[in-house]
Design a protein around this motif. Sequence first.
Motif, mmCIF file in Angstrom:
data_model
loop_
_atom_site.group_PDB
_atom_site.id
_atom_site.type_symbol
_atom_site.label_atom_id
_atom_site.label_comp_id
_atom_site.label_asym_id
_atom_site.label_seq_id
_atom_site.Cartn_x
_atom_site.Cartn_y
_atom_site.Cartn_z
ATOM 1 N N GLY A 61 28.943 -9.143 -15.489
ATOM 2 C CA GLY A 61 28.772 -8.045 -15.081
ATOM 3 C C GLY A 61 27.406 -7.554 -15.863
ATOM 4 O O GLY A 61 27.092 -6.382 -15.085
ATOM 5 N N GLY A 62 26.915 -7.958 -16.708
ATOM 6 C CA GLY A 62 25.926 -7.521 -17.388
ATOM 7 C C GLY A 62 24.297 -7.621 -16.597
ATOM 8 O O GLY A 62 24.473 -8.314 -15.718
ATOM 9 N N THR A 63 23.524 -6.734 -16.795
ATOM 10 C CA THR A 63 22.158 -6.731 -16.007
ATOM 11 C C THR A 63 21.055 -7.620 -16.692
ATOM 12 O O THR A 63 20.678 -7.161 -17.986
ATOM 13 N N ALA A 64 20.798 -8.498 -16.365
ATOM 14 C CA ALA A 64 19.664 -9.442 -16.844
ATOM 15 C C ALA A 64 18.258 -9.245 -16.549
ATOM 16 O O ALA A 64 18.056 -8.356 -15.666
ATOM 17 N N SER A 65 17.342 -9.868 -17.484
ATOM 18 C CA SER A 65 15.892 -9.608 -17.284
ATOM 19 C C SER A 65 15.408 -11.165 -16.903
ATOM 20 O O SER A 65 15.933 -11.954 -17.421
ATOM 21 N N ASP A 66 14.043 -10.992 -16.407
ATOM 22 C CA ASP A 66 13.396 -12.343 -16.449
ATOM 23 C C ASP A 66 13.088 -13.003 -17.808
ATOM 24 O O ASP A 66 13.096 -14.162 -17.401
ATOM 25 N N SER A 67 13.025 -12.230 -18.572
ATOM 26 C CA SER A 67 12.687 -12.939 -20.061
ATOM 27 C C SER A 67 13.945 -13.613 -20.739
ATOM 28 O O SER A 67 13.602 -14.244 -21.865
ATOM 29 N N GLU A 68 15.349 -13.589 -20.344
ATOM 30 C CA GLU A 68 16.296 -14.238 -20.831
ATOM 31 C C GLU A 68 16.450 -15.670 -20.278
ATOM 32 O O GLU A 68 16.299 -15.848 -19.122
ATOM 33 N N ARG A 69 16.571 -16.486 -21.284
ATOM 34 C CA ARG A 69 16.871 -17.939 -20.844
ATOM 35 C C ARG A 69 18.001 -18.251 -20.479
ATOM 36 O O ARG A 69 19.048 -17.901 -21.139
ATOM 37 N N TYR A 71 10.014 -7.759 -23.037
ATOM 38 C CA TYR A 71 9.462 -9.342 -22.838
ATOM 39 C C TYR A 71 8.987 -9.767 -21.636
ATOM 40 O O TYR A 71 8.798 -11.020 -21.299
ATOM 41 N N SER A 72 9.142 -8.867 -20.411
ATOM 42 C CA SER A 72 9.081 -9.371 -19.071
ATOM 43 C C SER A 72 8.541 -8.157 -18.399
ATOM 44 O O SER A 72 8.986 -7.086 -18.619
ATOM 45 N N PHE A 73 7.949 -8.200 -17.241
ATOM 46 C CA PHE A 73 7.562 -7.043 -16.501
ATOM 47 C C PHE A 73 8.875 -6.687 -15.761
ATOM 48 O O PHE A 73 8.881 -5.229 -15.523
ATOM 49 N N SER A 74 9.911 -7.513 -15.633
ATOM 50 C CA SER A 74 11.102 -6.915 -15.123
ATOM 51 C C SER A 74 11.780 -5.723 -16.186
ATOM 52 O O SER A 74 12.873 -5.063 -15.538
ATOM 53 N N GLU A 75 11.232 -5.778 -17.243
ATOM 54 C CA GLU A 75 11.913 -4.808 -18.287
ATOM 55 C C GLU A 75 11.125 -3.531 -18.286
ATOM 56 O O GLU A 75 11.217 -2.735 -19.361
ATOM 57 N N ALA A 76 10.191 -3.236 -17.397
ATOM 58 C CA ALA A 76 9.098 -2.157 -17.630
ATOM 59 C C ALA A 76 9.804 -0.853 -17.823
ATOM 60 O O ALA A 76 9.400 0.117 -18.565
ATOM 61 N N THR A 77 10.864 -0.394 -16.984
ATOM 62 C CA THR A 77 11.406 0.756 -17.109
ATOM 63 C C THR A 77 12.729 0.859 -18.186
ATOM 64 O O THR A 77 13.106 1.840 -18.608
ATOM 65 N N GLN A 78 13.020 -0.267 -19.042
ATOM 66 C CA GLN A 78 14.055 -0.074 -19.963
ATOM 67 C C GLN A 78 13.516 0.621 -21.067
ATOM 68 O O GLN A 78 12.156 0.700 -21.337
ATOM 69 N N ARG A 79 14.328 1.386 -21.887
ATOM 70 C CA ARG A 79 14.170 2.052 -23.261
ATOM 71 C C ARG A 79 14.560 1.181 -24.289
ATOM 72 O O ARG A 79 15.489 1.202 -24.628
ATOM 73 N N LYS A 80 13.720 0.530 -25.018
ATOM 74 C CA LYS A 80 13.859 -0.231 -26.003
ATOM 75 C C LYS A 80 14.376 0.269 -27.334
ATOM 76 O O LYS A 80 13.952 1.729 -27.396
ATOM 77 N N GLY A 81 15.106 -0.119 -28.118
ATOM 78 C CA GLY A 81 15.579 0.442 -29.559
ATOM 79 C C GLY A 81 16.862 -0.217 -30.147
ATOM 80 O O GLY A 81 16.909 -1.386 -29.954
#
Length: 382
Positions: A180-188, A234-244
């Motif tokens: 159920g996790g939400t993945a990003s384009d940068s994850e292998r 690490y990808s444009f699919s993560e543009a709205t994520q709040r890293k921390g």
Amino acid sequence: MRLLHTADWHLGRLFHNLSLLDDQRHVLQQLLEIIDREQVDAVLVAGDIYDRSVPPAAAVTLLDEILVELCEQRGLPVVMISGNHDGAERLGFGARHLRQAGLHILTDLATCDQPVTLTIGDDTVDIFGIPYADPEYVRSEFGVDVRDFDGAHRYLLERIEAQRQPGRPTLLMSHCFVDGGTASDSERPLTLGGAESVAWEPMQSFDYVALGHLHGPQVRGGEHIRYSGSLLKYSFSEATQRKGVTLVEVGSEGVTQIAHHPLLPRRDVRVLEGELAQLLAQGAADPHADDYLLVRLTDRHAILDPMGKLRAVYPNVLHLEKPGMLEAKGRQQLGRERLAFSALDMFSDFFTQTSGEPMSDAQARAMGELITTLSREQGGQA
């Protein structure tokens, strides 16, 4: 006891062929500042320390610098597990000797049921780590009949459960894809065919579960089962994520507080959309014009060298899309007559931009005849 949960550093990563090492150094310095400000007692790194199994020398040097700051300069214990991007054997080199310096590198699945026990003040916690666990490796290593990631993960959790100390807070670190996790384009992807997910229910009984692999901060099955997310976008699919990073407070009664602390990048990753003239005007006054950008042009006509024009104001445009052109021409399969018209239309725009004036009627007729002739010739060859 205050523990800092972080993961997915991906040291040495390239972003559209651009090295991110200086960007990673920038946010790792912020990580050190958070550790000092919040008086952190230990650091947990849940895998994918490097971006590939044989990392570049500069990435190894950066990791060494950070570990010196943590273990030697601050005297903090650091517990890290290997992820699917890491080369477990290389990352784990010298691990038994490094324990004396407070660096615990967990890369061997055979010892996942042996905890790292930390005692700070009056508080003691056990930390178990499950590195990236390929089901084929688990099946071979332990001689058990597991056929997928969930089966392999459940088996390793059973081994850990048998070694837990009643009444003592217990933390789990695992590098996996929780269902159920939400993945990003940068994850292998861990595997092909979608059989890579593991269930969160068997991890429910741990006081805290520090997950790695998914790059977006998120929880699965409860606030205490969470991904801290990657250091950077690490990808444009993560543009709205709040890293921390995630700060976890643990006492004799278990976890008492969980808090997300943001990391601010040297350059952000953004997606811009609009017509070229609008974006150029916007870029001239944009205080963050050096960000890494994906640009979607909505112009419906052909433009000469749009990337060059954009990079004059936004030097780090890394990818360009033209949805406006697709919308103007239609997404359906074009017939040969429509194709011929489109080619003439595009050449007309090109002619106007290069010469500064539109084609005359005679020029347009001549070009139209040429395009028609070429189209017929191609049709005959087909």
